[in-house]
Scaffold this active site. Structure first.
Site, PDB file in Angstrom:
ATOM      1  CG  PHE A 113      -2.065  -0.975   1.183  1.00  0.00           C
ATOM      2  CD1 PHE A 113      -2.386  -1.675   0.031  1.00  0.00           C
ATOM      3  CD2 PHE A 113      -2.832  -1.221   2.330  1.00  0.00           C
ATOM      4  CE1 PHE A 113      -3.433  -2.597   0.013  1.00  0.00           C
ATOM      5  CE2 PHE A 113      -3.878  -2.134   2.324  1.00  0.00           C
ATOM      6  CZ  PHE A 113      -4.164  -2.821   1.157  1.00  0.00           C
ATOM      7  CB  SER A 171      -3.658  -6.161   0.228  1.00  0.00           C
ATOM      8  OG  SER A 171      -2.259  -6.203   0.124  1.00  0.00           O
TER       9      SER A 171
END
Ligand SMILES: Cc1cc2nc3c(=O)[nH]c(=O)nc-3n(C[C@H](O)[C@H](O)[C@H](O)COP(=O)(O)O)c2cc1C
Length: 348
Positions: A113, A171
């Site tokens: 991220f 994720s």
């Protein structure tokens, strides 16, 4: 053009090549017309009650900080998803953290991220409103003490500019994020999200992005909650942590999420299972290994209302969107279907 540039691009580190692509797209000088296709009306559809010119979207992770979405619409995408956006800016994991597996037409990434944070990204979108349907994908910062609060603060911040908001619980590169697939954890998160929506009068459609690594038991529990808490869509799927044993490339054991061809069937099977249990009550966006009209049709006929891609554009270049659309139109004609919507779920 891409086939001429490809050997040069592939001689660069994948993240350097990606940064170069973002830099060039910032100029936004491409004429839209070169990516037009004939008879695109056959591909018109709707997603979350919004009319789209076609069901081919760009998946989250390419334009993480919402810098170039209007150039990406020019490639002919029917919608674009930016992010994952976290509340605060973060740099992500140490480099190298993206790997090209050429022999497998796949990527492994453990970016973690990296993005400019919700404040900057909100201002950026305010100053350059999207020319098409824009999804904004949100997630927590790595060092947060409370992941739920991070989702709530991002949702409040970025909702005004989103066509839809994706709650990314899948994720593999943010520790503990996939724990939200657990029934109790997900229910707590969705209750909190509905509370924030109510308190702040937020009405944008929400989608939850799932991992492909869940088992059948988990699927029905997740669907139950998604319906109960009025989530509009499910994105199937994020990258996978398994499926390495049959790969050929020497980089196959790098840590991170695997995308591209090795994910294709795995995500399509999950779409089918979810479609058969939801029967159109929830819209599905199919992602994983889409790089051709055939691959897009596989996912739509398995029950997806729309598809997204990322790795396919890395290997085939931006022209892949036009090629997918042309192929899809030929497939529809062969199947005697007049509109893409007629294909949704026919092979589920
Ligand atoms: C380099 C890279 C970065 C990604 N970053 C994100 C991300 O920030 N958020 C997210 O939800 N998915 C992210 N993804 C996952 C994609 O959105 C997509 O779900 C996955 O790659 C499968 O699609 P594909 O096979 O077409 O690439 C990323 C994928 C790649 C390859």
């Amino acid at each position: 053009m891409f086939s001429i540039l490809r050997p040069y691009i592939f001689s660069l580190d994948p993240e350097v090549a990606h940064d170069l692509a973002i830099k060039s797209l910032k100029f936004n000088i491409l004429p839209k017309s070169i990516f037009n296709v004939d008879e695109e009306e056959m591909l018109e559809t709707s997603l979350f009650n919004e009319k789209l010119p076609n069901p081919i979207g760009l998946a989250a992770g390419f334009d993480k900080s919402a810098e170039v979405y209007n150039s990406l619409f020019k490639f002919g995408y029917g919608f674009v998803e930016v992010g994952t956006v976290t509340p605060k800016r973060q740099f992500g994991n140490p480099k190298p953290r993206v790997f090209r597996l050429e022999k497998d037409q796949a990527l492994i990434n453990r970016l973690g991220f990296n993005n400019h944070g919700s404040e900057i990204i909100f201002k950026r979108i305010s100053n350059n409103l999207p020319d098409g349907f824009l999804g904004i994908n949100i997630g927590p910062n790595k060092d947060t003490l409370n992941k739920e609060e991070d989702f709530y603060s991002c949702l409040k911040k970025i909702s005004p500019h989103a066509g839809y908001v994706t709650i990314n619980i899948s994720s593999p590169n943010t520790e503990g994020l996939r724990d939200f697939h657990d029934q109790k954890e997900l229910e707590k998160l969705l209750i909190g999200i509905n509370k924030i929506k109510k308190e702040n009068s937020l009405s944008k459609p929400l989608a939850v992005k799932l991992s492909p690594d869940i088992d059948d038991n988990e699927i029905s529990k997740i669907i139950e909650l998604i319906i109960k808490y009025r989530i509009s869509g499910i994105i199937v799927s994020n990258t996978t942590e398994i499926n390495r044993q049959n790969l050929n490339d020497v980089k196959k054991n790098e840590r991170g999420g695997l995308s591209g061809q090795p994910l294709r069937d795995r995500s399509t099977k999950l779409i089918k299972k979810i479609y058969n249990q939801t029967k159109g009550k929830i819209q599905i966006i199919g992602v994983g290994g889409v790089d051709s009209g055939k691959a897009a049709f596989e996912k739509i006929s398995a029950g997806a209302n729309a598809v997204q891609l990322y790795t396919g554009m890395v290997f085939k270049g931006p022209g892949v969107v036009k090629d997918i659309k042309k192929d899809l139109i030929s497939i529809l004609k062969k199947e005697n279907l007049k509109k893409i919507d007629e294909a949704i779920g026919i092979n589920a």
